[in-house]
Each structure stands twice: as structure tokens, then as C-alpha cells.
Enzyme design. Structure first.
Site, PDB file in Angstrom:
ATOM      1  CG  ASP A 107     -12.571 -41.686  54.628  1.00  0.00           C
ATOM      2  OD1 ASP A 107     -11.558 -41.311  55.261  1.00  0.00           O
ATOM      3  OD2 ASP A 107     -13.392 -42.808  54.933  1.00  0.00           O
ATOM      4  CG  PHE A 131     -12.628 -49.442  54.532  1.00  0.00           C
ATOM      5  CD1 PHE A 131     -13.415 -50.671  54.687  1.00  0.00           C
ATOM      6  CD2 PHE A 131     -12.167 -48.851  55.496  1.00  0.00           C
ATOM      7  CE1 PHE A 131     -13.561 -51.418  56.262  1.00  0.00           C
ATOM      8  CE2 PHE A 131     -12.141 -49.278  57.032  1.00  0.00           C
ATOM      9  CZ  PHE A 131     -13.007 -50.574  57.365  1.00  0.00           C
ATOM     10  CE  LYS A 155      -6.420 -46.866  58.601  1.00  0.00           C
ATOM     11  NZ  LYS A 155      -7.661 -46.728  57.936  1.00  0.00           N
TER      12      LYS A 155
HETATM   13  C1  PLP Z   1      -8.883 -47.151  58.054  1.00  0.00           C
HETATM   14  C2  PLP Z   1     -10.066 -46.185  57.473  1.00  0.00           C
HETATM   15  C3  PLP Z   1     -11.412 -45.990  58.266  1.00  0.00           C
HETATM   16  C4  PLP Z   1     -11.736 -46.452  59.737  1.00  0.00           C
HETATM   17  O1  PLP Z   1     -10.908 -46.030  60.429  1.00  0.00           O
HETATM   18  P1  PLP Z   1     -11.015 -46.649  61.957  1.00  0.00           P
HETATM   19  O2  PLP Z   1     -10.232 -45.886  62.734  1.00  0.00           O
HETATM   20  O3  PLP Z   1     -10.537 -48.145  61.974  1.00  0.00           O
HETATM   21  O4  PLP Z   1     -12.549 -46.624  62.248  1.00  0.00           O
HETATM   22  C5  PLP Z   1     -12.030 -45.322  57.420  1.00  0.00           C
HETATM   23  N1  PLP Z   1     -11.604 -44.773  56.227  1.00  0.00           N
HETATM   24  C6  PLP Z   1     -10.648 -44.985  55.631  1.00  0.00           C
HETATM   25  C7  PLP Z   1     -10.455 -44.361  54.236  1.00  0.00           C
HETATM   26  C8  PLP Z   1      -9.764 -45.683  56.142  1.00  0.00           C
HETATM   27  O5  PLP Z   1      -8.788 -46.207  55.666  1.00  0.00           O
END
Ligand code: PLP
Length: 394
Positions: free
Chosen positions: A222, A137, A251
Site C-alpha cells: 500500500d 491503515f 493521495k
Molecule cells: C490515506 C490512506 C489510505 C486511504 O486513502 P483514501 O483516499 O482516504 O481512501 C489507504 N492507505 C494508506 C496507506 C493511506 O495513507
């Protein structure tokens, strides 16, 4: 307005992209929340792994109030001190030489995708393809959903941007075989969060690093969910003896004030010159002051140790549920990024826990995800386990 009036107005005036729980929160402190009726909850969601210091942490509140009364925004046409201080701290405490600031995880990944493509264009003879992982994700912009290796996020949004291909997570041979003459980068989470809290085998990230090095391509991590202490170390990669070329953060970076960042080595960052990328709000003094206070607190003595210790305790207690509840399949995670896989639908469990004053969330349909504030205590964990014990009984 009453709670019912507020919810009714929400249902008719806010676009229905979320299915919300029927609770309206008004206040938080540490790992606890209160709703409009005064009912107290223990929070194992933390705004989806965001409020890592807990709600209304005094250091963040103080920093935000002070900064709001001084200077909130002037744009990146000028220098501002909170942004510079955060950049200095992030580069001092990570592999990275340089950072770029934005406002969310999707934006940070969007920046990483652009940076990898620019690097491919300038340094790798026009390579542009990015390999990502099944079950990953990466956020909700068009490029970020395309990087996300789950078809349910793609449905209805074609045509998607070109240049992405997916490989199974935690499969070295599949990655090795997938790298083509067009590949410029591999993008992955150190631990898959939304994908059901999937922890890779011990040597996996090292093997990914070696493939990237031997093929001369970039490794992008990420760390939007795993970063900023969530796993018991400041960044997830520190568990695995590797460093990436690019890392994305968001986050927990601002403990609830929106902030995102891309961090990179000098060699890679150098291809982003003036005009190649930008963000009006990115790095604004308000968000940066919150992030500086957050990072200072995370780096303080004992903070990450508590996260690691409580994570071990939580996983051990959750495993203990297995002997009485056959629906508990597995407990996974590192630090306080914890998943409990069920053999049944997790959504009714989430609802039943909410009624009993405990917030958990469900990802991948049958994985309960627990990402509490990193200041969570043993009594909080014990209460969660007691409630799960009751709820799973039924
Ligand atoms: C939550 C998340 C995102 C997206 O972050 P947003 O601030 O909602 O755009 C991207 N990568 C990972 C691994 C995430 O957990």
C-alpha cells in the site's frame, strides 16, 4: 456568508464524521495557505500528503484547465489519451506491467484485495486469506477497514468480511509463522503512515518478499501515502531493494484531483479479465491529465533530490528540539514523511501551531505528522521548528 455563518451551516448540514479545526481556507500557493480572514499559514499537512507539488502548481492548473475545456469524462467503455499516457508512465517507472485506475486509496486497496482473492481462486487452489499488519491503515470501505489492523476502525461495523488476519509490523518471525495453507497474500505499507510513521528495519521488506516467494503468495504494498515521491524516491519500495506483485497509489497521484491506481505484474493482472472489476469515474481524462502533469513534475531533474534533502534537514532540526524539550521522544521517517513522537497528547500542540500559522497534524494520538508539499523550503522548515519550540515550551 460570513465565516461564522459558513461554519454554522457546516455544523448542522454535514454529517459529523470529522472533528475540524476552526479555520476556513480559501487559497493556496506552494507550501502556503490563506484563510478567509487573510491570515497566512505554512502547510505541513498538504491535504494529508496529497498536494505534493504544492497548492495550485502551475503545471497542474494548466493541465486541469485545458482538459476541463476539452473533455472531462466518457467512461471506460472507450479509450482516452490522458489515461493511456499515465498508464505508460507508471509502468515505465515502476515494477508494474499493468494498472487499473480508480478514485481513492480505499478503492485502490479494495481492488488489490479483490485481485489477490481472484488470483488465489484462479491460481492458488482457492486460497483467500490476506495477512495485514497491526497498526496499519488501508482506508474506510468495509474490506479496507477490515484490512486495517487497528480495532478502533472496526468498532460498530460488524460483521466484517472474513479472510483477514493481523501480524505485528516489522516482525519477520511472526509473519513467517502466520502464513497458513489458506493465505494468498500479505498486504502492508512500506512505512506505516497513519500508524504513527513507523519505518521498518532495513531488511524487513526483503524478508517479507522472501516469505511470499517461498510460499508462492502475493506481496501487496500500500503506497497510497509513501508513493509519488513522498519518501524521496518515486515509490517507497525503491529504498528497500524489493518489488511487490501489487502496489496501490492515491493521495498525491493527482496533486489534489481525486485519483487512485492499482499497479501489478502481468502474471497477477492477468486474472482480472473483462467484467471482473470496474469504476465509472476511474481514470477519467480530468483526473488523469492532473496526474500526468504531477508525475512529469516529480520526475523532473532535482525534484526528488529536494524532497530527500529537505526531509533530512527537517528531521535534523526536529531532533534538535529534544535537548530543550523532554516531551520529544523520537523523530522518524524518510524523505518528507516525518513523525515526531511526543510523550504527551499531540492535539493541543496541533491547535497551538495552527494559532501561530503552522499546520501540522497528529496521528496515533501522540505523533505529530509532517507531510508538507515536497517543494517546502528551508525558511518554512525553520519557521515550523521555531513555532514548535515556542509551543512545547508551554
Ligand atoms: C490515506 C490512506 C489510505 C486511504 O486513502 P483514501 O483516499 O482516504 O481512501 C489507504 N492507505 C494508506 C496507506 C493511506 O495513507
Amino acid at each position: 456568508m460570513t465565516k461564522d455563518e459558513l461554519i454554522a451551516l457546516s455544523e448542522k448540514s454535514i454529517i459529523g464524521t470529522y472533528r475540524r479545526q476552526p479555520v476556513l481556507f480559501v487559497r493556496g500557493e506552494g507550501a502556503h495557505l490563506w484563510d478567509i480572514d487573510g491570515k497566512e499559514y505554512i502547510d505541513f499537512v498538504a491535504g494529508i500528503a496529497v498536494c505534493s507539488l504544492g497548492h495550485s502548481h502551475p503545471k497542474v492548473v494548466e493541465a486541469v484547465c485545458r482538459q476541463a475545456g476539452t473533455l472531462m469524462h466518457v467512461s471506460n467503455l472507450y479509450y482516452t489519451e490522458p489515461q493511456i499516457r499515465l498508464a505508460g508512465m507508471l509502468t515505465e517507472h515502476s515494477f508494474a506491467d499493468r494498472v487499473f485506475f480508480c478514485n481513492s486509496g480505499a478503492e485502490a486497496n479494495e481492488a488489490a484485495i479483490k485481485l489477490a482473492r481472484k488470483y488465489g481462486h484462479d491460481k492458488l487452489g482457492g486460497k483467500y486469506e490476506i495477512l495485514t499488519m497491526k497498526g496499519s491503515f488501508h482506508g474506510r470501505t468495509l474490506a479496507a477497514i477490515t484490512a486495517t489492523g487497528q480495532e478502533k476502525f472496526h468498532a460498530g461495523f460488524a460483521p466484517l468480511p472474513e479472510g483477514f488476519r493481523y501480524v505485528p509490523f516489522n516482525d519477520v518471525a511472526a509473519l513467517e509463522a502466520a502464513v497458513s495453507e489458506k493465505t494468498c497474500a500479505v498486504l502492508l505499507e512500506p512505512i506505516q503512515g497513519e500508524g504513527g510513521v513507523r519505518v521498518p528495519d532495513e531488511g524487513y521488506l526483503k524478508a517479507v518478499r522472501e516469505i511470499c516467494d517461498s510460499r508462492g503468495i502475493l506481496m501487496i504494498l500500500d503506497e497510497v501515502q509513501t508513493g509519488m515521491g513522498r519518501t524521496g524516491k518515486l515509490f517507497g519500495y525503491e529504498h528497500y531493494g524489493v518489488t511487490p506483485d501489487i502496489m496501490t497509489l492515491a493521495k498525491a497521484l493527482g496533486n489534489g484531483v481525486p485519483a487512485g491506481a492499482l499497479a501489478a505484474t502481468e502474471k497477477v493482472a492477468a486474472v482480472f479479465g473483462p467484467g471482473t472489476h470496474a469504476s465509472t469515474f476511474g481514470g477519467n481524462p480530468l483526473a488523469m491529465a492532473a496526474a500526468v502533469a504531477t508525475l512529469e513534475t516529480i520526475l523532473a531533474d532535482g525534484f526528488l533530490e529536494n524532497c530527500a534533502k529537505m526531509g533530512d534537514y527537517l528531521r535534523e532540526r526536529l531532533w534538535s528540539l529534544r535537548k530543550d524539550h523532554p516531551a520529544v521522544r523520537e523523530v522518524r521517517g524518510k524523505g518528507l514523511l516525518v513523525g515526531l513522537e511526543l510523550s504527551v497528547d499531540g492535539n493541543p500542540v496541533v491547535k497551538a501551531c495552527l494559532e501561530r500559522g503552522v499546520l501540522v497534524n497528529c496521528t496515533f494520538d501522540h505523533v505529530l505528522r509532517m507531510v508538507p508539499p515536497l517543494v517546502v523550503t528551508r525558511p518554512d522548515v525553520d519557521r515550523l521548528v521555531q513555532v514548535l519550540d515556542e509551543v512545547l515550551e508551554r
